[in-house]
Design a protein around this motif. Structure first.
Motif, PDB file in Angstrom:
ATOM      1  N   GLN A   1       0.616  -1.339   0.137  1.00 30.73           N
ATOM      2  CA  GLN A   1       0.008  -0.100  -0.174  1.00 30.73           C
ATOM      3  C   GLN A   1       0.940   1.275   0.085  1.00 30.73           C
ATOM      4  OE1 GLN A   1      -3.103  -0.345  -0.388  1.00 30.73           O
ATOM      5  NE2 GLN A   1      -3.392   2.003  -0.837  1.00 30.73           N
TER       6      GLN A   1
ATOM      7  N   VAL B   1       2.635   1.728  -3.745  1.00 36.00           N
ATOM      8  CA  VAL B   1       1.501   2.020  -4.830  1.00 36.00           C
ATOM      9  C   VAL B   1       0.798   3.566  -4.586  1.00 36.00           C
ATOM     10  CG1 VAL B   1       0.829  -0.066  -5.446  1.00 36.00           C
ATOM     11  CG2 VAL B   1      -0.538   0.955  -3.721  1.00 36.00           C
TER      12      VAL B   1
ATOM     13  N   LYS C   1       0.755   0.496  -9.499  1.00 37.85           N
ATOM     14  CA  LYS C   1      -0.659   0.045  -9.528  1.00 37.85           C
ATOM     15  C   LYS C   1      -1.020  -0.062 -10.713  1.00 37.85           C
ATOM     16  CE  LYS C   1      -4.715   0.700  -6.850  1.00 37.85           C
ATOM     17  NZ  LYS C   1      -5.668   1.525  -5.796  1.00 37.85           N
TER      18      LYS C   1
ATOM     19  N   ASN D   1       0.768  -2.626 -13.330  1.00 38.25           N
ATOM     20  CA  ASN D   1       0.767  -4.115 -12.686  1.00 38.25           C
ATOM     21  C   ASN D   1       2.335  -4.554 -12.878  1.00 38.25           C
ATOM     22  OD1 ASN D   1      -0.295  -6.645 -11.977  1.00 38.25           O
ATOM     23  ND2 ASN D   1      -0.738  -7.193 -14.000  1.00 38.25           N
TER      24      ASN D   1
ATOM     25  N   SER E   1      -9.370  -3.654  -0.437  1.00 34.47           N
ATOM     26  CA  SER E   1      -9.683  -2.687  -1.525  1.00 34.47           C
ATOM     27  C   SER E   1     -10.868  -2.865  -2.310  1.00 34.47           C
ATOM     28  CB  SER E   1      -8.345  -3.253  -2.570  1.00 34.47           C
ATOM     29  OG  SER E   1      -8.674  -4.318  -3.076  1.00 34.47           O
TER      30      SER E   1
ATOM     31  N   VAL F   1      -4.393  -5.397 -10.591  1.00 40.55           N
ATOM     32  CA  VAL F   1      -3.193  -4.705 -10.186  1.00 40.55           C
ATOM     33  C   VAL F   1      -1.852  -5.135  -9.646  1.00 40.55           C
ATOM     34  CG1 VAL F   1      -4.821  -2.435  -9.894  1.00 40.55           C
ATOM     35  CG2 VAL F   1      -4.319  -4.275  -7.993  1.00 40.55           C
TER      36      VAL F   1
END
Length: 830
Positions: free
Chosen positions: A634, A637, A644, A647, A670, A677
């Motif tokens: 987290q 990204v 994100k 990919n 999410s 992603v």
């Protein structure tokens, strides 16, 4: 006559295989498996089973077969049991016997059944047939295995024809060691009357294991059997049996391929029957295969070359057939052994090439010097590895002797072809031919006249192809036996990921030159049976030949990884022989490298984490690592959104349950599927892939337990070499240190000052204050490394102090280049 004799031998061999497997008692297999598990794999009956360990070399054919045959049957048993253990819901299907016949020692019955959407029953599937439904608590008395012979439409259902062996049960693998079985006799009596009701379960497919068994039993017919047995034969043949390429094609090879790739291509033009090419991660293995295809298809025998260049041949009158055979034999020395298929010689002319639909590549220009046509079979253990090569050929083509890029006529045969290469799949080409002839398409399961017509079309398409692509297993399918022309060359990619019997399957096409391309330092072959694995059944032919000292050409220039990622696997797995390609460091520098904790190489020590095993599972999870990895993902990204959208980040773990947990927690957090992603996969699932960042979750964390198959250093190698710019390892350092290889990895992280001890709450590690200190330490480290020549400007960018350095003269430009490279590396705030 020789071909007929060969066919009879194959039928006898496969009949023996089916007799043994179909005679087995399903519940005895389950009982034996449970007993082994309770004794933790220690069994006292392995000697009684006649099991031998796989050796480096073998004294003769009997030595070879007696080693592999029992191991193949052990693997077959485990595949049968595995399907039962993995099955969560047992759903019986009902059938009514419509006919029963007996032939060649087997019983054959036909019965209709319904196949629901999403279900599949195919030829060579193994079924368990019983007079009644049963659960584990109540065992039946009338049951047996059955093999699906074929399936055809019957009204609104399918009519299955299956084979059973009901004479007696085989105790081992000798035809003489059998015993009478009441259950088989009862089944024989039961199905003798029509309209009998029976129930059945699909267990597994026997296609692959049966083909591997046939390949091992047929090794005596291979022209290079002595090489396989003794692992000797490198540098065989004389120089005039070698092959050469045109000056123009040679210039292309020299301009495109690096030194080690050229060495591999040169080895491919040698007279050696087997050529082994080792391709460590990122060294351009697939590119080298494309180079091999270009040179193999457009080379000429050395004897056709003179100091002034290659001889020109002019077309003359038709030669008598005897003279043609003599000419073909000289042009293709690998076709001159006592093999019945050798009488089917290649044709002159320009057959076998066409421009792929939708491709801008031009068809090949065939010159008058080409008096023969080479055919190549390209194989791989998996569909994904195979389709990568197919896609590269379709998109980029290969080069002919005049350095013209073109797409040869290629066919991808088999199941599950990727949608991107659909245009060259056999099924699609059959549809196109049928449409061109104005014929309707037919059902795949239809074995009527139209289905036979499709078989003829398939044979024509395959006979016209220059390169055929197939998985190892599918290369043993019946359609290959119907070809009018065999293959001169077989190239096997990912050869170190296949058990040796699987590698022998495509070699039964009687080729005369074999390329094994792979890397024994990466993932091994998949073996289900622990007994077979412990006896070396997972050793690939590539690895066995390599261990015996057979010459191996190694690709050493890597183009994927940042040097900080490359350094450890190169030292640990490749004797520190890997080199970085041109500009690799510059191409793999990223802005997240501003922070010491974001690569290129880091180890996060979750020393408070604990491993656990979900109920009913043989796999492991680590909840603490899941929590930390999701926070790490987290943060990355959020700070760098390109990760994100592109990919370009993978989360990897050796354990399937950990992967499932990652996916579930990601979706919970999410509200969307992770697939869009981020790649979350097992080590085995990420073989061949590359990402900007790879986060590797080791899972195992305990005070006294082993680290399981994380200990397999080949999985470590694959896991940490997927990343281009950053590999972030998450694990328990104290647990992993018990293994010498993982201990070296932890020590390497300590030496490079990139080991981070992480404690709860894990979110505090990613606080703004802590990340700021990571950035400051990074710049401090750079400053120490650069010495007095450098100082930091207001934006924390290193600058050159040129005061008093006028005497440096020309050398100043060198330092300036270094500074420019450093700016490109992303050390400024922008």
């Amino acid at each position: 006559m020789a071909v007929d004799k060969e066919k009879l031998e194959e039928e006898s061999t496969i009949r023996r295989f089916y007799q043994i497997v179909l005679s087995w008692d399903y519940f005895r297999l389950l009982k034996e498996s449970k007993k082994r598990k309770e004794s933790k794999g220690e069994t006292s009956d392995e000697g009684a089973l006649g099991l031998r360990k796989v050796k480096t070399t073998y004294k003769d054919i009997n030595d070879y077969i007696s080693t592999y045959e029992p191991l193949i049957f052990e693997e077959a048993k485990s595949q049968i049991i595995k399907e039962k253990e993995d099955e969560e819901v047992i759903e019986w299907k009902l059938g009514i016997v419509k006919s029963s016949t007996e032939a060649d020692g087997f019983h054959f019955i036909e019965f209709p059944c319904e196949i629901k959407e999403g279900e599949s029953i195919s030829q060579n599937d193994l079924l368990l047939i019983s007079r009644e439904k049963f659960l584990d608590s109540r065992l039946p008395t009338v049951y047996a295995f059955a093999l699906v012979e074929h399936i055809r439409r019957f009204s609104e259902t399918r009519l299955l024809r299956v084979r059973l062996y009901l004479a007696s049960e085989f105790l081992r693998f000798s035809i003489d060691e059998v015993k009478s079985s009441p259950r088989l006799l009862s089944m024989r009596s039961y199905i003798s009357e029509s309209e009998r009701q029976l129930y059945f379960l699909k267990i597994c497919s026997l296609s692959t294991i049966a083909r591997e068994y046939l390949a091992v039993r047929s090794i005596s017919s291979l022209p290079y059997k002595d090489l396989i047995l003794t692992a000797a034969g490198g540098n065989s043949g004389s120089e005039d049996q070698a092959w050469k390429i045109s000056r123009v094609l040679k210039e292309y090879v020299e301009s495109i391929f690096n030194q080690y790739q050229r060495n591999a291509i040169d080895a491919g033009l040698s007279p050696n029957a087997f050529v082994l090419i080792q391709g460590p991660p990122g060294t351009g293995k697939t590119q080298t295969i494309l180079g091999l295809l270009s040179t193999i298809l457009h080379s000429t025998p050395s004897r056709m070359h003179s100091k002034g260049g290659s001889h020109e041949f002019k077309r003359g009158p038709q030669l008598p057939i005897e003279e043609k055979y003599k000419h073909w034999g000289q042009a293709s020395p690998w076709l001159t052994c006592s093999n019945p298929r050798d009488t089917l010689m290649p044709k002159d002319g320009d057959d076998g090439y066409f421009p792929t639909t939708g491709n801008e590549l031009k068809p090949e220009a065939v010159t008058s010097t080409r008096k023969y046509r080479v055919r190549v079979l390209v194989c791989a253990p998996s569909n994904s590895a195979l389709d990568e090569i197919v896609l590269r050929v379709v998109n980029g083509g290969i080069h002919d002797e005049n350095d013209r890029a073109y797409c040869p006529k290629i066919v991808r045969i088999g199941l599950k072809a990727h949608h991107s290469i659909k245009s060259v799949s056999l099924d699609e080409l059959v549809k196109q031919k049928r449409a061109g002839a104005g014929k309707p398409s037919t059902d795949k399961q239809n074995h009527g006249p139209a289905g036979s017509d499709d078989d003829s079309i398939r044979s024509v398409i395959l006979d016209e192809a220059t390169i055929v692509f197939s998985t190892l297993s599918f290369s043993g399918s019946h359609i290959f036996s119907k070809l009018n022309r065999g293959f001169d060359v077989v190239i096997i990619d990912e050869a170190a990921q296949a058990v040796e019997p699987a590698t022998l399957v495509p070699l039964a096409n009687r080729c005369k030159k074999v390329f094994l391309v792979g890397d024994p330092a990466q993932l091994p072959a998949t073996v289900i049976s622990d007994i077979a694995k412990n006896h070396g059944y997972g050793t690939s032919l590539f690895e066995r030949l390599m261990q015996a000292g057979y010459p191996v050409t190694m690709l050493k220039t890597q183009y994927r990884m940042h040097p900080e990622i490359r350094s450890f696997p190169s030292r640990e797995f490749y004797e520190d022989s890997l080199e970085d390609g041109e500009d690799v460091k510059e191409r793999t520098e990223r802005e997240w490298h501003d922070y010491r904790c974001f690569g290129p190489f880091c180890f996060f020590d979750i020393h408070e984490g604990q491993e656990s095993r979900p109920s009913g599972s043989g796999s492991w999870i680590n909840l603490d690592e899941v929590e930390f990895v999701l926070l790490l993902y987290q943060k990355l990204v959020t700070m760098y959104p390109v990760l994100k959208s592109g990919n370009q980040l993978a989360v990897i773990s050796p354990y399937s349950q950990q992967v499932k947990l990652f996916k579930k927690r990601f979706e919970d957090a999410s509200g969307m599927s992770s697939e869009k992603v981020v790649d979350i996969c097992t080590v085995d699932g990420c073989q061949g892939r590359e990402k900007d960042i790879a986060i590797f979750s080791c899972v195992r964390a305990s005070k006294d337990r082993s680290i399981g198959f994380v200990e397999d250093i080949r999985r470590m190698n694959v896991g940490i070499t997927r990343a281009k710019s950053a590999v972030l390892v998450v694990g328990s350092a104290s647990t992993l240190r018990r293994n010498k290889h993982w201990n070296k990895l932890v020590e390497s992280a300590e030496e490079r000052d990139c080991l981070f001890k992480v404690s709860k709450p894990y979110a505090s590690f990613f606080s703004d204050e802590n990340l700021k200190s990571m950035r400051a330490k990074k710049n401090e480290f750079i400053s120490q490394m650069m010495g007095p020549l450098f100082e930091m400007d207001n934006n924390n960018v290193p600058v050159i102090d040129n005061a008093g350095d006028d005497h440096m003269g020309q050398e100043e430009n060198d330092y300036g280049d270094a500074d420019a490279d450093m700016d490109d590396g992303g050390y400024d705030d922008d």
